[in-house]
Design a protein around this motif. Structure first.
Motif, short mmCIF file in Angstrom:
data_model
loop_
_atom_site.label_atom_id
_atom_site.label_comp_id
_atom_site.label_asym_id
_atom_site.label_seq_id
_atom_site.Cartn_x
_atom_site.Cartn_y
_atom_site.Cartn_z
N LYS A 408 0.81 -1.22 0.00
CA LYS A 408 0.00 0.00 0.00
C LYS A 408 0.84 1.27 0.00
O LYS A 408 0.41 2.30 -0.53
N ASP A 409 2.04 1.21 0.56
CA ASP A 409 2.90 2.39 0.58
C ASP A 409 3.57 2.64 -0.77
O ASP A 409 4.15 3.71 -0.98
N GLU A 410 3.49 1.65 -1.68
CA GLU A 410 4.13 1.79 -2.99
C GLU A 410 3.14 2.12 -4.10
O GLU A 410 3.53 2.34 -5.25
N LEU A 411 1.84 2.17 -3.78
CA LEU A 411 0.82 2.32 -4.82
C LEU A 411 0.95 3.62 -5.60
O LEU A 411 0.76 3.65 -6.82
N ASN A 412 1.27 4.72 -4.92
CA ASN A 412 1.41 5.99 -5.62
C ASN A 412 2.57 5.97 -6.62
O ASN A 412 2.47 6.50 -7.73
N LEU A 413 3.66 5.35 -6.23
CA LEU A 413 4.83 5.24 -7.11
C LEU A 413 4.49 4.39 -8.34
O LEU A 413 4.87 4.72 -9.47
N ILE A 414 3.77 3.29 -8.13
CA ILE A 414 3.34 2.45 -9.24
C ILE A 414 2.48 3.26 -10.21
O ILE A 414 2.60 3.16 -11.44
N GLY A 415 1.59 4.08 -9.65
CA GLY A 415 0.74 4.92 -10.48
C GLY A 415 1.51 5.89 -11.34
O GLY A 415 1.17 6.15 -12.50
N GLU A 416 2.58 6.45 -10.80
CA GLU A 416 3.42 7.39 -11.56
C GLU A 416 4.05 6.70 -12.77
O GLU A 416 4.13 7.27 -13.86
N VAL A 417 4.50 5.47 -12.58
CA VAL A 417 5.08 4.71 -13.69
C VAL A 417 4.03 4.47 -14.77
O VAL A 417 4.31 4.58 -15.98
N ASN A 418 2.81 4.16 -14.36
CA ASN A 418 1.74 3.92 -15.33
C ASN A 418 1.40 5.17 -16.12
O ASN A 418 1.07 5.10 -17.31
N TYR A 419 1.45 6.34 -15.47
CA TYR A 419 1.17 7.58 -16.19
C TYR A 419 2.19 7.79 -17.32
O TYR A 419 1.82 8.19 -18.44
N LEU A 420 3.44 7.52 -17.05
CA LEU A 420 4.48 7.67 -18.07
C LEU A 420 4.22 6.74 -19.25
O LEU A 420 4.45 7.10 -20.42
N LEU A 421 3.71 5.54 -18.96
CA LEU A 421 3.39 4.60 -20.03
C LEU A 421 2.21 5.12 -20.87
O LEU A 421 2.21 4.99 -22.09
N ALA A 422 1.21 5.71 -20.20
CA ALA A 422 0.07 6.27 -20.93
C ALA A 422 0.55 7.34 -21.90
O ALA A 422 0.09 7.42 -23.05
#
Length: 446
Positions: A408-422
């Motif tokens: 749960k503490d890593e979810l925001n970081l994972i989201g940032e990576v996904n934005y770059l992919l988008a």
């Protein structure tokens, strides 16, 4: 003076496109949103749409529509079939979906598709109303969204021959692979469609497809180059909304909020039901999740009873188009599901959900649940930072829910990576350039 001439020159770079599909351009419905993203910025005077569902169109990208519905073909006199829609008579459309289509959507039986094709095949749609509208627009090219109903191909072929113009074909789902012969009517429908496509293919110049898996199969099927064009999003718009939002993006220490946005047809509700059960069960371990389900269509009572179990899982209905992005951003994890039914796997195996790029652009982790052979799940696993469940048994689902909770503490970081992919794979400008280039090439080479 120079500026005015420059604008005129830019408009000359665009062809008059007749867009033919079952669904209208839209800002809320998934298919219509995809179509709109392709033609945003296209001069409205050079875009018209013929569509077959009784939907209210959106005028953001197009203001010239003609629609023909199942009800009209069944019940109207030939001279009254088909209607031009513009902003002056837009409010006269009462329903947002045809009752015939609603029934077929809830009861997807092959015999109904066959009957529908036979009824439309009588050609009562071929009347003065349609021809006058077409002659007024004078299309230079047709952009046709291929589906599973033969009649739309025949209408498209008639118009292409009438104006002697090329067809640009776009597939979002696999309607062409012939199913097992054990399902006689479904096999017959696919056989009839594939037979007609041999004739139809002669008028097709360019083929766009939803993803790389479909590209590989369809290049062999049509013996023509296929271009992969996925749903696109304005990533900058998403980023602005995210930065302006006052939502606290931090994950609550004791609870993780998951949301699903999209249709629950094609038995996707069954997958959501299992997840709902597991969310209730994992609460016993002190690991709390909330699941909210957003869907425009209200499900039947028996389906609602399977997915709506407050406070663990909640059916929320639809979301206003102006607020859907900010609503997605309220959650910690966004959910994508596919059906595990054999027949549904067959239908969706080459498709990539239009919702995935939107999820990625929201800077959120994705929980993807579905068979490993479906392209949407393969794409999530190969390209994104996602939590994947390929087996719908409860042991597997609970294991992945535990993994999400522990990270749960890593979810925001994972989201940032996904934005770059988008931004890399789904930026609307890049996808629109593919479409424009393909259309221009089709007209020049025809």
């Amino acid at each position: 003076m120079y500026g005015k001439n420059k604008v005129m020159l830019l408009k000359q770079d665009f062809q008059r496109v007749l867009f033919i599909s079952h669904n209208a351009f839209s800002t809320t419905l998934n298919n219509g949103k995809t179509y709109s993203s392709f033609f945003e910025g296209w001069p409205k005077s050079k875009l018209a749409q013929l569509y077959f569902q009784n939907e209210k169109p959106n005028f953001n990208v197009c203001n010239n529509y003609f629609h023909i519905t199942d009800e009209q073909v069944l019940m109207n006199k030939k001279k009254n079939i088909g209607k031009k829609i513009d902003e002056t008579n837009f409010n006269n459309i009462q329903k947002t979906q045809s009752s015939v289509h609603s029934y077929v959507r809830k009861n997807p039986k092959a015999i109904l598709t066959l009957i529908r094709d036979i009824v439309w095949g009588i050609n009562r749609w071929k009347n003065r109303n349609l021809l006058e509208w077409l002659n007024e627009f004078k299309p230079e090219v047709i952009f046709f969204v291929g589906g599973g109903s033969l009649f739309s191909y025949k209408i498209t072929k008639f118009i292409a021959s009438y104006f002697n113009i090329p067809i640009v074909l776009y597939f979002t789902d696999d309607y062409l692979t012939i199913p097992s012969k054990t399902k006689t009517i479904e096999w017959l429908n696919s056989k009839r469609l594939n037979k007609y496509l041999k004739k139809f293919n002669k008028s097709v110049d360019k083929i766009f497809v939803i993803g790389d898996d479909m590209k590989m199969e369809y290049q062999n099927k049509f013996n023509k180059q296929c271009i992969s064009v996925m749903n696109s999003v304005d990533t900058e718009k998403y980023n602005v909304i995210r930065l302006k939002s006052e939502i606290n993006h931090g994950v609550e220490k004791s609870k993780i909020k998951i949301a699903y946005f999209g249709g629950i047809h094609l038995n996707r509700w069954k997958t959501i039901s299992v997840l709902s059960q597991c969310i209730r069960e994992i609460q016993k371990e002190g690991k709390h999740f909330d699941l909210d389900i957003y869907c425009v269509e209200k499900p039947a009572k028996e389906i609602l009873e399977e997915i709506h179990h407050p406070p663990y899982s909640n059916f929320k209905g639809g979301v206003n188009e102006e607020h859907i992005i900010s609503k997605m951003m309220e959650y910690d994890v966004l959910l994508h599901v596919e059906s595990f039914d054999t027949n549904m796997i067959f239908k969706t195996r080459l498709s990539i959900s239009t919702k995935i790029p939107e999820y990625l652009a929201c800077s959120k982790p994705i929980l993807g649940i579905g068979p490993s052979e479906i392209s949407s799940i393969k794409y999530l696993k190969r390209e994104t930072e996602s939590f994947i469940i390929n087996n719908i048994d409860k042991v597997t689902v609970l294991k992945v829910l535990n993994e999400i909770f522990n990270k749960k503490d890593e979810l925001n970081l994972i989201g940032e990576v996904n934005y770059l992919l988008a931004h890399k794979n789904h930026d609307s400008y890049k996808e629109r350039e593919k479409i424009k280039s393909g259309i221009t090439s089709a007209v020049k080479q025809y």
